[in-house]
Design a protein around this motif. Structure first.
Motif, mmCIF file in Angstrom:
data_model
loop_
_atom_site.group_PDB
_atom_site.id
_atom_site.type_symbol
_atom_site.label_atom_id
_atom_site.label_comp_id
_atom_site.label_asym_id
_atom_site.label_seq_id
_atom_site.Cartn_x
_atom_site.Cartn_y
_atom_site.Cartn_z
ATOM 1 N N LYS A 219 -15.435 -9.942 -1.334
ATOM 2 C CA LYS A 219 -16.871 -10.192 -1.477
ATOM 3 C C LYS A 219 -17.266 -11.636 -1.179
ATOM 4 O O LYS A 219 -18.356 -11.892 -0.649
ATOM 5 N N GLU A 220 -16.395 -12.597 -1.481
ATOM 6 C CA GLU A 220 -16.747 -13.999 -1.212
ATOM 7 C C GLU A 220 -16.743 -14.282 0.290
ATOM 8 O O GLU A 220 -17.682 -14.897 0.820
ATOM 9 N N GLY A 226 -21.612 -12.736 6.327
ATOM 10 C CA GLY A 226 -22.753 -11.830 6.417
ATOM 11 C C GLY A 226 -22.413 -10.361 6.435
ATOM 12 O O GLY A 226 -23.239 -9.542 6.862
ATOM 13 N N VAL A 227 -21.226 -10.004 5.966
ATOM 14 C CA VAL A 227 -20.832 -8.596 5.891
ATOM 15 C C VAL A 227 -21.374 -7.999 4.592
ATOM 16 O O VAL A 227 -21.235 -8.579 3.526
ATOM 17 N N ARG A 228 -21.978 -6.833 4.687
ATOM 18 C CA ARG A 228 -22.621 -6.197 3.533
ATOM 19 C C ARG A 228 -21.703 -5.115 2.948
ATOM 20 O O ARG A 228 -20.899 -4.523 3.658
ATOM 21 N N SER A 229 -21.837 -4.858 1.657
ATOM 22 C CA SER A 229 -21.002 -3.859 0.992
ATOM 23 C C SER A 229 -21.620 -3.486 -0.341
ATOM 24 O O SER A 229 -22.469 -4.207 -0.886
ATOM 25 N N THR A 230 -21.191 -2.354 -0.883
ATOM 26 C CA THR A 230 -21.645 -1.963 -2.212
ATOM 27 C C THR A 230 -21.076 -2.893 -3.270
ATOM 28 O O THR A 230 -21.684 -3.045 -4.344
ATOM 29 N N ALA A 231 -19.945 -3.521 -3.012
ATOM 30 C CA ALA A 231 -19.397 -4.488 -3.969
ATOM 31 C C ALA A 231 -20.375 -5.646 -4.153
ATOM 32 O O ALA A 231 -20.648 -6.088 -5.284
ATOM 33 N N ASP A 285 -11.613 -5.478 -13.553
ATOM 34 C CA ASP A 285 -12.080 -6.859 -13.505
ATOM 35 C C ASP A 285 -12.411 -7.152 -12.047
ATOM 36 O O ASP A 285 -11.507 -7.337 -11.230
ATOM 37 N N ILE A 286 -13.692 -7.183 -11.704
ATOM 38 C CA ILE A 286 -14.090 -7.293 -10.303
ATOM 39 C C ILE A 286 -13.728 -8.639 -9.681
ATOM 40 O O ILE A 286 -13.804 -8.793 -8.464
ATOM 41 N N ASP A 287 -13.330 -9.596 -10.510
ATOM 42 C CA ASP A 287 -12.951 -10.908 -9.984
ATOM 43 C C ASP A 287 -11.437 -11.082 -9.861
ATOM 44 O O ASP A 287 -10.962 -12.162 -9.528
ATOM 45 N N ASP A 288 -10.690 -10.019 -10.142
ATOM 46 C CA ASP A 288 -9.229 -10.033 -10.023
ATOM 47 C C ASP A 288 -8.851 -9.196 -8.800
ATOM 48 O O ASP A 288 -8.785 -7.968 -8.875
#
Length: 317
Positions: A219-220, A226-231, A285-288
């Protein structure tokens, strides 16, 4: 060969102990990486809706005294071979489309195309070979399944571009990856009914869920290029969305089971899958990034449990 030279031929997010690196000659590694043979989770997740649909159809055929066990087993083999071939072809096509983007994302810049270990011409030739294998598998089915297989190519063609024009590229992945949910039934009955349609829609919701978890790894970098995603879209609300998506998966599969008249054991398998879904949501944990990858991969076990329940529910006698 030094460890540094050896690592240059690897992909950052692929397991180094995979059979690809132990069995295949080094010259074949870039092609195996294009097809993701070193990461079997992709073809497994593509295969499970095919297997579910075949087993769902087998349950219904048995109730009608029309079950051919040999045909059922043969179709499972075809779906396995087709999943490996078409997942490889799809990944190769995706890498050709995303060549520039992949060079800007840390996790993907070591892939064969952005790293320069394979030319675009070589990748296109390899794509053609894999597509031919997929075609050979497809023509073993009846006309209805063949037609469905050909129609799926439209969705497959659009998916790599979806991240450029929508926040829901995972929806388009779901449409493509779940297509086997229709084909398994059509391969047995020569047409469709509501049962495989419900199953297909359930598999689409499942795919959006697990690929959202997967997309949190990038996601970062995705935000930077500029790539889009549901995340990115769901962000901190990802767990709530997963409750809805996995809940929809279970509900739609329940509708499919009821429409096909499957036995009790299939519902038991679905209950176990529900517990596995709940565990994913609870611990996420979405940041792991490492955990996101592990939870994403655990969905193959979910697929296996659902399939096992359907198979054990088939009244073979």
């Amino acid at each position: 060969m030094s460890n540094v030279d050896h690592l240059k031929d690897r992909v950052a997010d692929a397991p180094s102990g995979n059979w690809v690196y132990r069995v295949l000659p080094r010259s074949a590694w870039p092609y195996a990486q294009l097809a993701r043979w070193d990461r079997p989770i992709g073809w497994q997740l593509l295969m499970w809706p095919c297997f579910w649909s075949s087993a769902l159809a087998a349950n219904h055929a048995a109730d009608l005294d029309q079950l051919s066990v040999s045909l059922f087993v043969f179709h499972l083999f075809l779906f396995f071979a087709g999943s490996v071939a078409m997942r490889g072809a799809g990944c190769t096509y995706n890498d050709l489309v995303d060549h520039v983007i992949d060079s800007e994302v840390a996790r993907t810049r070591s892939r064969p195309l952005p790293s320069g270990r394979v030319s675009r011409f070589e990748a296109k030739a390899f794509l053609a070979v894999q597509a031919m294998v997929g075609l050979l598998v497809l023509i073993q089915f009846n006309a209805s399944a063949i037609t469905l297989g050909i129609l799926s190519l439209a969705v497959v063609a659009v998916y790599p571009f979806a991240k450029r024009f929508t926040d829901w590229p995972q929806f388009f992945l779901g449409l493509a990856f779940s297509w086997g949910g229709l084909m398994g039934w059509a391969g047995i009955f020569g047409g469709l009914a509501m049962a495989p349609v419900w199953l297909y829609l359930g598999a689409v919701a499942w795919t959006i869920g697990y690929d959202t978890i997967y997309a949190h790894q990038d996601k970062e970098d995705d935000a930077l290029v500029g790539v889009r995603s549901t995340a990115r879209l769901f962000g901190q609300n990802t767990k709530r969305w997963l409750i809805g998506l996995y809940g929809a998966t279970l509900f739609l599969l329940l509708l499919a089971y009821a429409a096909a008249g499957v036995g009790f054991i299939a519902y038991l398998g679905l209950l176990i899958a529900a517990v596995m879904f709940a565990w994913q949501i609870l611990v996420l944990d979405i940041d792991d990034s490492d955990q996101c990858l592990s939870l994403f991969k655990s969905n193959s076990r979910v697929g296996a449990v659902i399939f096992a329940g359907l198979v054990l529910a088939i009244p073979f006698a």
